[in-house]
Write a protein that holds these residues in place. Structure first.
Motif, PDB file in Angstrom:
ATOM      1  N   PHE A 179      13.468   7.782  20.891  1.00 10.40           N
ATOM      2  CA  PHE A 179      12.453   6.798  20.489  1.00 10.40           C
ATOM      3  C   PHE A 179      11.149   7.532  20.187  1.00 10.40           C
ATOM      4  CE2 PHE A 179       8.768   4.254  21.610  1.00 10.40           C
ATOM      5  CZ  PHE A 179       8.957   3.124  20.834  1.00 10.40           C
ATOM      6  N   VAL A 180      10.534   7.215  19.059  1.00  9.93           N
ATOM      7  CA  VAL A 180       9.265   7.825  18.681  1.00  9.93           C
ATOM      8  C   VAL A 180       8.343   6.751  18.110  1.00  9.93           C
ATOM      9  CG1 VAL A 180      10.235  10.109  18.219  1.00  9.93           C
ATOM     10  CG2 VAL A 180      10.109   8.423  16.370  1.00  9.93           C
ATOM     11  N   ASN A 181       7.068   7.088  18.075  1.00  6.78           N
ATOM     12  CA  ASN A 181       6.079   6.284  17.365  1.00  6.78           C
ATOM     13  C   ASN A 181       5.770   7.004  16.056  1.00  6.78           C
ATOM     14  OD1 ASN A 181       5.069   3.926  19.089  1.00  6.78           O
ATOM     15  ND2 ASN A 181       5.037   5.627  20.548  1.00  6.78           N
ATOM     16  N   ALA A 182       6.127   6.391  14.954  1.00  7.02           N
ATOM     17  CA  ALA A 182       5.899   6.997  13.644  1.00  7.02           C
ATOM     18  C   ALA A 182       4.635   6.418  13.034  1.00  7.02           C
ATOM     19  CB  ALA A 182       7.092   6.745  12.721  1.00  7.02           C
ATOM     20  N   ARG A 183       3.910   7.274  12.335  1.00  5.63           N
ATOM     21  CA  ARG A 183       2.766   6.774  11.572  1.00  5.63           C
ATOM     22  C   ARG A 183       2.775   7.444  10.205  1.00  5.63           C
ATOM     23  NH1 ARG A 183      -3.182   9.053  13.308  1.00  5.63           N
ATOM     24  NH2 ARG A 183      -2.886  11.232  12.722  1.00  5.63           N
ATOM     25  N   ILE A 184       2.521   6.648   9.193  1.00  4.98           N
ATOM     26  CA  ILE A 184       2.594   7.097   7.816  1.00  4.98           C
ATOM     27  C   ILE A 184       1.207   7.039   7.191  1.00  4.98           C
ATOM     28  CG2 ILE A 184       3.283   4.759   7.098  1.00  4.98           C
ATOM     29  CD1 ILE A 184       4.765   6.048   4.756  1.00  4.98           C
ATOM     30  N   LEU A 185       0.853   8.079   6.462  1.00  6.09           N
ATOM     31  CA  LEU A 185      -0.427   8.126   5.757  1.00  6.09           C
ATOM     32  C   LEU A 185      -0.272   7.366   4.451  1.00  6.09           C
ATOM     33  CD1 LEU A 185      -3.320   9.180   5.478  1.00  6.09           C
ATOM     34  CD2 LEU A 185      -2.372  11.271   4.474  1.00  6.09           C
ATOM     35  N   ALA A 186      -0.803   6.138   4.428  1.00  3.50           N
ATOM     36  CA  ALA A 186      -0.617   5.280   3.259  1.00  3.50           C
ATOM     37  C   ALA A 186      -1.703   5.464   2.211  1.00  3.50           C
ATOM     38  CB  ALA A 186      -0.576   3.811   3.690  1.00  3.50           C
ATOM     39  N   LEU A 226       1.904  15.037  19.464  1.00  5.41           N
ATOM     40  CA  LEU A 226       2.519  15.066  18.138  1.00  5.41           C
ATOM     41  C   LEU A 226       3.787  15.899  18.207  1.00  5.41           C
ATOM     42  CD1 LEU A 226       2.438  14.458  15.099  1.00  5.41           C
ATOM     43  CD2 LEU A 226       1.050  16.531  14.824  1.00  5.41           C
ATOM     44  N   LEU A 227       4.921  15.298  17.839  1.00  4.13           N
ATOM     45  CA  LEU A 227       6.203  15.981  17.925  1.00  4.13           C
ATOM     46  C   LEU A 227       6.537  16.742  16.647  1.00  4.13           C
ATOM     47  CD1 LEU A 227       8.299  13.148  19.643  1.00  4.13           C
ATOM     48  CD2 LEU A 227       7.164  15.092  20.729  1.00  4.13           C
ATOM     49  N   ALA A 228       6.341  16.113  15.511  1.00  2.00           N
ATOM     50  CA  ALA A 228       6.722  16.756  14.249  1.00  2.00           C
ATOM     51  C   ALA A 228       6.017  16.055  13.103  1.00  2.00           C
ATOM     52  CB  ALA A 228       8.238  16.718  14.052  1.00  2.00           C
ATOM     53  N   THR A 229       5.933  16.766  11.987  1.00  3.45           N
ATOM     54  CA  THR A 229       5.337  16.231  10.767  1.00  3.45           C
ATOM     55  C   THR A 229       6.339  16.379   9.635  1.00  3.45           C
ATOM     56  OG1 THR A 229       3.125  16.851  11.492  1.00  3.45           O
ATOM     57  CG2 THR A 229       3.413  16.376   9.163  1.00  3.45           C
ATOM     58  N   GLY A 230       6.549  15.293   8.915  1.00  7.27           N
ATOM     59  CA  GLY A 230       7.498  15.306   7.804  1.00  7.27           C
ATOM     60  C   GLY A 230       6.976  14.506   6.634  1.00  7.27           C
ATOM     61  N   GLU A 231       7.895  13.961   5.849  1.00 11.58           N
ATOM     62  CA  GLU A 231       7.508  13.195   4.672  1.00 11.58           C
ATOM     63  C   GLU A 231       8.474  12.035   4.464  1.00 11.58           C
ATOM     64  OE1 GLU A 231       9.733  15.914   1.278  1.00 11.58           O
ATOM     65  OE2 GLU A 231       7.576  16.196   1.650  1.00 11.58           O
ATOM     66  N   LEU A 232       7.971  11.028   3.765  1.00 10.64           N
ATOM     67  CA  LEU A 232       8.784   9.846   3.479  1.00 10.64           C
ATOM     68  C   LEU A 232       9.891  10.200   2.494  1.00 10.64           C
ATOM     69  CD1 LEU A 232       9.026   6.740   3.909  1.00 10.64           C
ATOM     70  CD2 LEU A 232       7.637   6.473   1.845  1.00 10.64           C
ATOM     71  N   VAL A 233      11.103   9.739   2.789  1.00 14.38           N
ATOM     72  CA  VAL A 233      12.259  10.019   1.933  1.00 14.38           C
ATOM     73  C   VAL A 233      12.626   8.805   1.096  1.00 14.38           C
ATOM     74  CG1 VAL A 233      14.701  10.649   1.902  1.00 14.38           C
ATOM     75  CG2 VAL A 233      13.155  11.763   3.501  1.00 14.38           C
ATOM     76  N   THR A 234      12.739   7.648   1.729  1.00 13.20           N
ATOM     77  CA  THR A 234      13.171   6.461   0.995  1.00 13.20           C
ATOM     78  C   THR A 234      12.687   5.203   1.702  1.00 13.20           C
ATOM     79  OG1 THR A 234      15.091   5.346   0.025  1.00 13.20           O
ATOM     80  CG2 THR A 234      15.356   6.266   2.217  1.00 13.20           C
ATOM     81  N   ARG A 263       0.828  -1.208   0.000  1.00 15.23           N
ATOM     82  CA  ARG A 263       0.000   0.000   0.000  1.00 15.23           C
ATOM     83  C   ARG A 263       0.866   1.263   0.000  1.00 15.23           C
ATOM     84  NH1 ARG A 263      -5.675  -0.397   3.141  1.00 15.23           N
ATOM     85  NH2 ARG A 263      -6.813   1.145   1.902  1.00 15.23           N
ATOM     86  N   VAL A 264       1.987   1.198   0.709  1.00 10.64           N
ATOM     87  CA  VAL A 264       2.913   2.339   0.704  1.00 10.64           C
ATOM     88  C   VAL A 264       3.549   2.492  -0.670  1.00 10.64           C
ATOM     89  CG1 VAL A 264       4.983   3.300   1.750  1.00 10.64           C
ATOM     90  CG2 VAL A 264       3.342   2.073   3.170  1.00 10.64           C
ATOM     91  N   LEU A 265       3.963   1.384  -1.275  1.00 12.67           N
ATOM     92  CA  LEU A 265       4.585   1.444  -2.598  1.00 12.67           C
ATOM     93  C   LEU A 265       3.610   1.973  -3.638  1.00 12.67           C
ATOM     94  CD1 LEU A 265       6.608  -1.908  -2.684  1.00 12.67           C
ATOM     95  CD2 LEU A 265       7.508   0.411  -2.494  1.00 12.67           C
ATOM     96  N   THR A 266       2.322   1.623  -3.503  1.00  7.88           N
ATOM     97  CA  THR A 266       1.326   2.123  -4.451  1.00  7.88           C
ATOM     98  C   THR A 266       1.252   3.639  -4.406  1.00  7.88           C
ATOM     99  OG1 THR A 266       0.030   0.087  -4.234  1.00  7.88           O
ATOM    100  CG2 THR A 266      -1.099   2.023  -5.094  1.00  7.88           C
ATOM    101  N   ALA A 267       1.282   4.193  -3.202  1.00  4.02           N
ATOM    102  CA  ALA A 267       1.245   5.649  -3.073  1.00  4.02           C
ATOM    103  C   ALA A 267       2.501   6.292  -3.651  1.00  4.02           C
ATOM    104  CB  ALA A 267       1.075   6.031  -1.603  1.00  4.02           C
ATOM    105  N   VAL A 268       3.666   5.676  -3.412  1.00  5.78           N
ATOM    106  CA  VAL A 268       4.919   6.240  -3.918  1.00  5.78           C
ATOM    107  C   VAL A 268       4.970   6.176  -5.442  1.00  5.78           C
ATOM    108  CG1 VAL A 268       7.418   5.951  -3.941  1.00  5.78           C
ATOM    109  CG2 VAL A 268       6.171   5.735  -1.791  1.00  5.78           C
ATOM    110  N   LYS A 269       4.547   5.056  -6.010  1.00  7.31           N
ATOM    111  CA  LYS A 269       4.571   4.917  -7.462  1.00  7.31           C
ATOM    112  C   LYS A 269       3.590   5.851  -8.142  1.00  7.31           C
ATOM    113  CE  LYS A 269       6.142   0.103  -7.457  1.00  7.31           C
ATOM    114  NZ  LYS A 269       5.781  -1.300  -7.769  1.00  7.31           N
ATOM    115  N   ALA A 270       2.531   6.230  -7.437  1.00  3.90           N
ATOM    116  CA  ALA A 270       1.562   7.167  -7.988  1.00  3.90           C
ATOM    117  C   ALA A 270       2.058   8.606  -7.949  1.00  3.90           C
ATOM    118  CB  ALA A 270       0.234   7.048  -7.234  1.00  3.90           C
ATOM    119  N   GLY A 271       3.276   8.821  -7.472  1.00  2.00           N
ATOM    120  CA  GLY A 271       3.841  10.157  -7.417  1.00  2.00           C
ATOM    121  C   GLY A 271       3.536  10.914  -6.150  1.00  2.00           C
ATOM    122  N   LYS A 272       2.900  10.276  -5.188  1.00  2.00           N
ATOM    123  CA  LYS A 272       2.588  10.930  -3.928  1.00  2.00           C
ATOM    124  C   LYS A 272       3.774  10.810  -2.970  1.00  2.00           C
ATOM    125  CE  LYS A 272      -2.284   9.618  -4.358  1.00  2.00           C
ATOM    126  NZ  LYS A 272      -3.411   8.876  -3.733  1.00  2.00           N
TER     127      LYS A 272
END
Length: 451
Positions: free
Chosen positions: A308-315, A270-278, A247-256
């Motif tokens: 240590f953090v809990n990360a969550r990604i919008l897939a 919530l500590l910070a908001t960023g984006e997936l790099v790789t 599901r993550v790869l589908t979003a990345v391949k779609a250009g998101k």
């Protein structure tokens, strides 16, 4: 004879009269007259009916929330570690005495800022020596070149032999090599003089000093002088399961570019908001997970290296979905079901669900927006049981994260006296409010702020 007849006739009459008297007394003791038997029976039946009324089951107090329609974000959670974008251990490249530390521990520096000064005097003396040697070799080279020119003039006159000319040419080349060696030595010493002033190779934050002023430092030292970590921007390394990867790869391949959030250890802030790099190129066969890296601006220094953090990604995002409060969805042998509040009673409804979050669950079949569902008091319900919706406060005997006063949880309460039709627009939740539920690492927990 007449008296005997009268005597025997009076005895039955007296017995009959006594029986009538006893019958009347009994009737009065039972609360009615003998001829009022029907009324007595009716009174008994009325008493039984009143007793049954007193034994009726009272309505069960519950809390309810409305079904809504909207977009449902699908999040994946993973345990993560904050890592510096770059980490450099500053080491000396020359041997010498440490004269000055030009920084404070924990200081933010920029690339090129002076950090350490090493005693340059030995290298300055070396530089003067090599410069003098260069002048000597240059003078010898000039003399050798002049002699070579003379030999070349005398050679046609047979005043000089070819052997002398060849030897002089070799001597010139020898001095030319000596001059180049001297020049190289001078450059090396000048470079060492530059190394006596150690500057920051990158911008970042300094750690604790590893050596004090006055100590001898050497290029072979393994500990270094100080460590610099680049924290703006900063990265978070976290994992997701191999089942969530497509599901993550589908979003990345779609250009998101999937958004990534970093939450604290308890998933309440919530500590910070960023984006997936790789995404890493290998799945760990031991854990069935794959590593992902996200980048954060970290302008407020909310993230710290090795934190240590809990990360969550919008897939993904499910568009225009029917959303039911997650606490209302129960699971049994026959599948998922809910209790809908209708006409003052709880009605059991089987439903079919897909994505589930802490606050809402996507419902594919069985519900319509606006319906009110019981979210608290479910353990006392059955199909058709009368209920009364409690507007606020803890229910009698209630427990758990949903049994909280109004405004402290993330569920919207139905005002007292309103049914499903009177709660249009209710059921929305405030993001970031009262979250306290933890989930296993890598679990699919879309649609709500982490708990």
């Amino acid at each position: 004879m007449k008296l005997r007849r009268l005597f025997f006739c009076a005895i039955p009459a007296a017995v009959l009269g006594l029986g009538l008297v006893l019958g009347v007394s009994s009737a009065r003791a039972m609360g009615g007259k003998p001829e009022g038997g029907k009324n007595a029976t009716a009174g008994t039946a009325g008493g039984s009916a009143n007793g049954a009324g007193r034994m009726a089951v009272p309505p069960t107090p519950v809390r309810a929330q409305a079904v809504v329609r909207g977009d449902f974000p699908v999040y994946f959670y993973g345990l993560g570690t904050v890592t510096a974008t770059n980490t450099v251990t500053v080491r000396s490249r020359v041997d010498g005495q440490l004269m000055r530390l030009a920084f404070r521990e924990g200081q933010d520096v920029k690339a090129g800022d002076l950090l350490v000064e090493i005693d340059p005097r030995p290298y300055q003396a070396q530089l003067a020596q090599y410069e003098g040697q260069l002048l000597r070799d240059q003078a010898l080279l000039r003399t050798a070149k002049q002699d070579l020119a003379r030999y070349k003039v005398l050679l046609p006159q047979d005043s000089a032999s070819p052997q002398q000319v060849d030897a002089q040419e070799s001597l010139v080349r020898q001095y030319e090599g000596a001059v180049k060696v001297d020049q190289a030595q001078i450059e090396a010493v000048r470079l060492n003089l530059t190394y006596c002033h150690i500057t920051a190779p990158i911008s970042g934050r300094l750690g604790l000093k590893q050596v004090d002023e006055g100590n001898m430092v050497r290029a072979s030292d393994s500990t270094g002088l100080v460590v610099i970590t680049q924290v703006r921007p900063i990265t978070v390394l976290f994992t997701v399961t191999e089942a969530q990867l497509p599901r993550v790869l589908t979003a990345v391949k779609a250009g998101k570019v999937p958004a990534v959030e970093a939450w604290d250890r308890t998933r309440t802030r919530l500590l910070a908001t960023g984006e997936l790099v790789t995404i890493d190129n290998l799945i760990d066969t031991g854990t069935g997970t794959i590593k992902l890296k996200a980048q954060f601006a970290n302008e407020d220094d909310s993230l710290f290296p090795n934190q240590f953090v809990n990360a969550r990604i919008l897939a993904d995002t499910v568009k225009d979905a029917v959303l039911a409060p997650t606490p209302a969805v129960q699971r049994g042998n026959q599948g998922s079901y809910v209790y809908a509040v209708k006409d003052g009673a709880a009605r059991l409804r089987p439903v079919r669900t897909s994505e589930a979050g802490d606050e809402y669950t996507v419902v594919l079949e069985g519900l319509q927006p606006g319906e009110m569902l019981v979210i608290d008091g479910l353990d006392r319900l059955r199909d058709g049981a009368p209920v009364v919706v409690t507007p606020a406060g803890r229910l009698p005997g209630a427990s758990g994260p949903w049994a909280t006063p109004a405004g402290t949880g993330n569920s919207t309460l139905l005002p007292a006296g309103k049914g499903a039709s009177g709660a249009a627009g209710a059921g929305t939740s405030s993001p970031g409010a009262g979250n306290a539920t933890s989930r296993p690492a890598g679990a699919s927990t879309p649609g709500a702020a982490p708990r």
